[in-house]
Scaffold this motif. Structure first.
Motif, mmCIF file in Angstrom:
data_model
loop_
_atom_site.group_PDB
_atom_site.id
_atom_site.type_symbol
_atom_site.label_atom_id
_atom_site.label_comp_id
_atom_site.label_asym_id
_atom_site.label_seq_id
_atom_site.Cartn_x
_atom_site.Cartn_y
_atom_site.Cartn_z
ATOM 1 N N THR A 1 41.270 52.771 34.919
ATOM 2 C CA THR A 1 41.747 51.463 35.046
ATOM 3 C C THR A 1 40.786 50.605 34.255
ATOM 4 O O THR A 1 39.472 50.841 34.214
ATOM 5 C CB THR A 1 41.647 51.015 36.420
ATOM 6 O OG1 THR A 1 40.444 51.119 36.652
ATOM 7 C CG2 THR A 1 42.726 51.467 37.347
ATOM 8 N N GLY A 2 41.455 49.667 33.194
ATOM 9 C CA GLY A 2 40.651 48.792 32.425
ATOM 10 C C GLY A 2 39.600 49.450 31.585
ATOM 11 O O GLY A 2 39.401 50.661 31.363
ATOM 12 N N CYS B 1 48.299 51.142 45.812
ATOM 13 C CA CYS B 1 48.383 51.037 44.383
ATOM 14 C C CYS B 1 48.318 52.456 43.697
ATOM 15 O O CYS B 1 49.151 52.188 42.621
ATOM 16 C CB CYS B 1 46.779 50.507 44.256
ATOM 17 S SG CYS B 1 45.808 50.639 43.047
ATOM 18 N N GLN C 1 40.170 37.523 35.651
ATOM 19 C CA GLN C 1 41.351 37.938 35.804
ATOM 20 C C GLN C 1 41.305 39.500 36.493
ATOM 21 O O GLN C 1 42.443 39.735 36.959
ATOM 22 C CB GLN C 1 41.900 38.096 34.036
ATOM 23 C CG GLN C 1 41.163 39.091 33.598
ATOM 24 C CD GLN C 1 40.238 38.441 32.764
ATOM 25 O OE1 GLN C 1 39.531 37.640 33.117
ATOM 26 N NE2 GLN C 1 39.843 38.944 31.370
ATOM 27 N N LEU C 2 40.243 39.891 36.857
ATOM 28 C CA LEU C 2 40.140 41.214 37.645
ATOM 29 C C LEU C 2 40.975 41.178 38.883
ATOM 30 O O LEU C 2 41.585 42.007 39.097
ATOM 31 C CB LEU C 2 38.559 41.521 37.910
ATOM 32 C CG LEU C 2 38.502 42.843 38.446
ATOM 33 C CD1 LEU C 2 38.847 44.031 37.312
ATOM 34 C CD2 LEU C 2 36.747 42.975 38.653
ATOM 35 N N GLU C 3 40.345 39.883 39.749
ATOM 36 C CA GLU C 3 41.263 39.771 41.060
ATOM 37 C C GLU C 3 42.865 39.570 40.814
ATOM 38 O O GLU C 3 43.302 40.633 41.551
ATOM 39 C CB GLU C 3 40.815 38.223 41.608
ATOM 40 C CG GLU C 3 41.210 38.347 42.855
ATOM 41 C CD GLU C 3 40.676 37.026 43.691
ATOM 42 O OE1 GLU C 3 39.742 36.520 43.122
ATOM 43 O OE2 GLU C 3 40.718 37.067 44.962
ATOM 44 N N GLN C 4 43.245 39.037 39.893
ATOM 45 C CA GLN C 4 44.880 38.912 40.013
ATOM 46 C C GLN C 4 45.117 40.393 39.621
ATOM 47 O O GLN C 4 46.490 40.922 40.283
ATOM 48 C CB GLN C 4 44.876 38.002 38.725
ATOM 49 C CG GLN C 4 46.381 37.272 39.031
ATOM 50 C CD GLN C 4 46.806 36.400 37.667
ATOM 51 O OE1 GLN C 4 45.877 36.079 36.778
ATOM 52 N NE2 GLN C 4 47.891 35.905 37.522
ATOM 53 N N GLY C 5 44.712 40.978 38.660
ATOM 54 C CA GLY C 5 45.217 42.414 38.249
ATOM 55 C C GLY C 5 45.083 43.235 39.572
ATOM 56 O O GLY C 5 46.191 44.025 39.690
ATOM 57 N N ALA C 6 44.241 43.203 40.265
ATOM 58 C CA ALA C 6 43.959 43.980 41.400
ATOM 59 C C ALA C 6 44.930 43.831 42.627
ATOM 60 O O ALA C 6 45.551 44.585 42.975
ATOM 61 C CB ALA C 6 42.443 43.766 41.917
ATOM 62 N N ALA D 1 47.798 42.417 41.802
ATOM 63 C CA ALA D 1 49.187 42.831 41.350
ATOM 64 C C ALA D 1 49.424 44.402 41.457
ATOM 65 O O ALA D 1 50.563 44.693 41.777
ATOM 66 C CB ALA D 1 49.294 42.454 39.850
ATOM 67 N N ARG D 2 48.448 45.053 41.412
ATOM 68 C CA ARG D 2 48.587 46.605 41.434
ATOM 69 C C ARG D 2 48.831 47.109 42.936
ATOM 70 O O ARG D 2 49.438 48.251 42.946
ATOM 71 C CB ARG D 2 47.294 47.342 40.977
ATOM 72 C CG ARG D 2 47.345 47.503 39.293
ATOM 73 C CD ARG D 2 46.556 48.602 39.024
ATOM 74 N NE ARG D 2 44.836 48.205 39.375
ATOM 75 C CZ ARG D 2 44.176 47.282 38.815
ATOM 76 N NH1 ARG D 2 44.535 46.758 37.619
ATOM 77 N NH2 ARG D 2 42.939 47.260 39.263
#
Ligand SMILES: NC(=O)c1ccc[n+]([C@@H]2O[C@H](COP(=O)([O-])OP(=O)(O)OC[C@H]3O[C@@H](n4cnc5c(N)ncnc54)[C@H](OP(=O)(O)O)[C@@H]3O)[C@@H](O)[C@H]2O)c1
Length: 257
Positions: free
Chosen positions: A155-156, A254, A208-213, A215-216
């Motif tokens: 991830t990332g 996830c 943006q990490l929070e939004q990505g997490a 969303a997953r």
């Protein structure tokens, strides 16, 4: 005391690393409330002492063993202090870890790589080496290592952490295979994004990490540390008596999609 009288870990002895905050702290509180005598290990002794005061005030039993999991000597002292105080070690939650997101592999300092491998992999290694001989003498024990979704897939921009957590899963499986016949179970928790100090610091740096997490995760949120601690609790108890060598997802779905 009434709660601990019926606890899932009544009269068990458990060592927890990374107990000064986040998932480890939540586990220390939960395991003690479930009747375990807990040894708490991390580097920040003041945080461990405050935690021990809280657990003690709630009627729990706790031993503070401040130290660094990357130091074999510190880990040996923590295990020895536990066995000296309580006579055995029934379970261990090897949870101390660290990682940092956002730097591409080719720009990551070697020192950062070393630090991440040291705390996550060498730390678990040091713990296994000290805990397993005690459990072999007892012919019983349960070990839970904190891994991550990063232990199953990348991830990332977080290559050293992905490598380290894959190694934690490898160590977990290897130890489970070697010691399964001798009464020791070894499992890993494949933890998804969890709201802890580690995660809050990363979100502050990389918002943006929070939004990505979120969303997953099919549950569309981060975990509370207590939800991860509950999974560790289950693996430490006899309720998980036929579970070993597993990477148990605690990730809000996830890894399912
Ligand atoms: N939060 C997440 O989203 C997430 C996701 C997947 C996996 N994880 C894993 O979950 C575990 C716990 O992390 P957390 O999220 O609860 O973060 P945290 O709140 O920062 O807790 C990390 C704990 O590890 C301890 N620690 C770090 N380095 C250490 C060392 N060298 N020796 C001894 N203790 C050390 C810290 O204590 P001191 O600083 O006092 O030593 C602290 O108690 C880690 O293995 C992490 O990789 C977290």
């Amino acid at each position: 005391m009434a709660e601990s009288a019926q606890g899932l870990l009544q009269d068990k002895v458990v060592m927890i690393t990374g107990a000064s905050s986040g998932i480890g702290e939540a586990a220390a509180r939960l395991f003690a409330a479930q009747g375990a005598a807990v040894t708490v290990m991390a580097r920040r002794e003041d945080r461990l002492r405050a935690l021990a005061d809280d657990i003690g005030a709630a009627g729990g039993t706790v031993l503070v063993a401040a130290g660094d999991v990357t130091s074999p000597g510190d880990v040996e002292r923590a295990v020895t202090a536990t066995v000296t105080a309580y006579g055995r070690l029934d379970a261990a939650f090897n949870n101390a870890g660290w990682g940092s997101v956002g730097t591409p592999l080719h720009k990551t300092d070697d020192a950062v790589y070393d630090q991440i491998m040291d705390v996550n992999v060498r730390g678990v290694w040091n713990c296994l080496k000290q805990q397993i001989p005690v459990m072999l003498r007892q012919k019983a024990g349960s070990i839970v290592n904190t891994c991550s979704t990063a232990g199953s897939f990348a991830t990332g921009a977080i290559a050293p952490y992905v490598a380290a957590k894959h190694a934690v899963l490898g160590l977990t499986r290897a130890a489970a295979a070697e010691y399964g016949r001798r009464g020791i179970r070894v499992n890993a928790l494949m933890v998804g994004a969890t709201r802890t100090e580690l995660m809050e610091a990363e979100i502050e740096r990389v918002p943006q990490l929070e939004q990505g997490a979120v969303a997953r995760a099919v549950q569309q949120r981060l975990a509370d540390p207590r939800e991860v601690a509950q999974a560790a609790l289950w693996l430490c108890t006899e309720h998980a008596s036929f579970v070993t060598g597993a990477g148990v997802p605690v990730d809000g779905g996830c890894s399912a999609v």
